[in-house]
Design a protein around this motif. Sequence first.
Motif, PDB file in Angstrom:
ATOM      1  N   SER A 543       0.877  -1.196   0.010  1.00 53.31           N
ATOM      2  CA  SER A 543      -0.162  -0.017   0.095  1.00 53.31           C
ATOM      3  C   SER A 543       0.893   1.271   0.029  1.00 53.31           C
ATOM      4  O   SER A 543       2.242   1.070   0.155  1.00 53.31           O
ATOM      5  N   SER A 544       0.248   2.404  -0.207  1.00 58.27           N
ATOM      6  CA  SER A 544       0.871   3.617  -0.370  1.00 58.27           C
ATOM      7  C   SER A 544       2.008   3.680  -1.338  1.00 58.27           C
ATOM      8  O   SER A 544       3.264   4.256  -1.135  1.00 58.27           O
ATOM      9  N   ILE A 545       2.011   3.022  -2.173  1.00 58.54           N
ATOM     10  CA  ILE A 545       2.834   2.995  -3.610  1.00 58.54           C
ATOM     11  C   ILE A 545       2.678   4.479  -4.136  1.00 58.54           C
ATOM     12  O   ILE A 545       1.665   4.662  -4.568  1.00 58.54           O
ATOM     13  N   GLU A 546       3.821   4.916  -4.346  1.00 61.65           N
ATOM     14  CA  GLU A 546       3.790   6.491  -4.716  1.00 61.65           C
ATOM     15  C   GLU A 546       4.407   6.459  -6.255  1.00 61.65           C
ATOM     16  O   GLU A 546       5.491   5.977  -6.593  1.00 61.65           O
ATOM     17  N   ILE A 547       3.750   7.168  -6.887  1.00 58.53           N
ATOM     18  CA  ILE A 547       4.133   7.493  -8.455  1.00 58.53           C
ATOM     19  C   ILE A 547       4.257   8.970  -8.741  1.00 58.53           C
ATOM     20  O   ILE A 547       3.374   9.790  -8.560  1.00 58.53           O
ATOM     21  N   ALA A 548       5.502   9.402  -9.021  1.00 57.32           N
ATOM     22  CA  ALA A 548       5.761  10.580  -9.176  1.00 57.32           C
ATOM     23  C   ALA A 548       5.634  10.795 -10.854  1.00 57.32           C
ATOM     24  O   ALA A 548       6.713  10.191 -11.490  1.00 57.32           O
TER      25      ALA A 548
END
Length: 881
Positions: A543-548
């Motif tokens: 969870s909380s995988i971040e994509i910039a």
Amino acid sequence: MISTELKKYTWFIHTRNYLLLVIFMVVAFAAQSQSLSDIQNLRVDNLSDAQIEQLIKRAEANGLTTNQLTALARERGMPAAEAAKLSRRISELQMTVSSQSEVQGADGNRSINGYKETDMFDSIRRSDPYYELTEKQKKIFGYKLFHNRDLNFSPSLNIPTPQSYVIGSGDQLLLDVYGASQQSYDLSVSPEGRILVPNVGPIQVGGSTIAAASARIKTSLGRIYSGLNGANPNTFIQLRLGNIRSIKVSMVGELTKPGTYTLPSFATVFNGLYAAGGPNENGAFRKIQVYRDSRLVATVDIYEFLAKGEQSSNITLQDNDVVIVPPVETRVEISGPVRREGLFEVKAGEYLNDLYLYTGGFTSMAYQDRVTVRRIENNQRKVVDVPSEEFGSFSLKDGDEILIGEALDRFSNRVQVTGSVIRPGEYSLDEGGLTVKGLVDKAQGLKPEAFATRATLYRTSADLTLAAEPLDLNGILTGTVADVPLKNEDLLFVPSRYDIQEEYYVKISGEINYPGTYPYAAEMTVGDLILRSGGLLESATNSSIEIARRVRDGSSGKMAEIQTLTINPDLELTAEEKNSPLQPFDHVFIRRSPGFEREQLVSIHGEVTYPGDFAIASANERISDVIKRAGGITKFAYPKGASLIRRTVYYKGPTEKELREQSLKEILSNLDPETNREGNEAEQLLYERIDKKLAQNELEKLQKEQAEQKRRFFEISPAFDTLRQDSSLTTMRMKEQDFVGIDLGYILQHPGSEEDLILMEGDVIQVPKELQTVRMVGEVLLPTTTRFSKTSVLKDYISKAGGFTENARRGKTYVVYANGDAQRTRNFLGLKIYPQLEPGAEIVVPKKPQRISMGPAGWIGIASSLATVAILVQTLVNNSK
């Protein structure tokens, strides 16, 4: 008296020998210097490699380098062009020596840069058969024939007896009679030209050929051997040569070594020329004359032999023959793209076309329609243009320089296509013409990635400038746009869509097996990228995988678009993930799971019940807790001497990746069938997977090391970084571990107190046995260890070490206790109060700092400064008045 005279005589002999030695050395040095005194008159083209070698050796004998030799030549007046040639010849010779260097041989001679001390030029002498020839001599056609050390013109003596051989005085004739009668005769030709046959008498054979002599001998022998005569003879004879005689031949004229030579009677003109070194630079090669009894019997043309193999004029020499090599009459030089350049001799009646027989003809790069002839006429130079139709009638003169031009480096019917076509390259421009579409068809069409919307046609203008014409290639190929005819040297460039756009990629970092940059694929999701990068680590959260994501419009002030995503722990494709595909240049961050913690270890050594490594159970576990888990201290423990070793911020322990790699290596070692039991199929597959992963890790590590080495090579350390400049300060401040003083006795009595420190990973607790000694180090006369005494103070221990040295800094003496604490000496009203001693303590006496006394220059500087201040004060006082 006799002894005195003997001493005087001995002194005279020694003095005379000494003077003779000095005179010899002066004369030798003068001779060497004289050899370089006329260096300005040298013509480099007339020097052979051997002469250049001697020049180098003479310069070295006079202490001159090759560069100084060239400079000396310029100072003495050598023209700049000749000096440049000399420098180039010396460099070429030295480079040849370098390329053919040999290692030191078994004879043990000293070598310099791979060359034996005896002669460093010996290797190229052996490899170059024309080492002794000058540059001009090497250019003369036919000159090398008689100067090739690998060529031998000695006449062969093991040949059947020639029937045309002319018998002379000194020849040995072997006469065999066979058939009905058997007899052999060994006969020698007398100075009068006769042979004496037993029972027959003398027979005149001198000046006759073998065939004529055989007939004459047969007639004479017919008187005693009747079987030789008649229509049906039964007896026969055979006349053979045994040892042949030597003849004297005079070789005169323009020869390298003229003189009279003794040759075998089988020798020909070529044998004589080879013995005399062949014609010299001024000698003729095409009109060599042979005189016999004052009559011209043959004229030899060496070119006929070299070009056609014709040697009918290469007659056998006879005694007292004279071979004359006259000076060359007409010699021309030909240069350019011919098979064989050089200097060639021309006979009367030969034309330019005949000369090409000896040059080997034109090469493929030659311009054959016209040649240029430089000629000296009426005491001045002139240029003559000779068209190809006059080659067979143009007469040559002595000194002519024939220059062959080269074909133009350009094409008359070439077009090219490059870029995204199936077969790029050069194509011919047909007589009927060729268009852009036809050229693409010849190249078998476009590649799938071709950017056909626009292509560029590059053209060569009439003034050889480049012009570019944009084309709608897609319209030309579909017929909606008019086709474009091509011209000579047109180049069609068809770009690829990948050439005109940035390469797409995505990045992933964080808790992933192989973080990094990966190629972008259309409709790619986060799960696809995780699979591509080796999967999640155990410490990763799903969870909380971040994509910039890059911002296309920067007017809003945003630097990146941030999107968070949750994926299935088993990497099953969810609707959320499918609806959020990645875009080019996205950066995915995999975070660490909040509840994940790797085990952290501390070590306890010494006097505890269960020493060893212990895992930290909680974040606030203290020293007393782990001592309790270790079973407490033993009865032999010395709590006051216990110490704690803790890692500093400079500690560089293994990273998590390195720990994982170490674990994989241990698994691999335990699965190795060569050192352990044979595994089943599952274990074998696991062994192969781990081996593959470790190999990939090693490759990545090697690449990082190479990149780091390159970075360090180009890195410039800042000058203000004093911590890096001072190595001693760096060693002290950047230690990876430090002693932390603890009072274990108090900690065990008061668990949870301020003294009871919270443990950190890597802590090492040492509980020693009861200590009974004190150690003295530093500036004492006898650094030693002595027994601890409760009644002794610090000075008593210093006395046991012999006292302070002269360089001791007594006031800075300090004590380091067994637990790592330290105390210094204190001063109170001029009295020194030394710290108390305990068992296991160490007394350290530091050294006085080195003082630099001020020299005369320093005192002068101070005096000058004071004088300047005084003058300034005086000036201010005067101005105030």
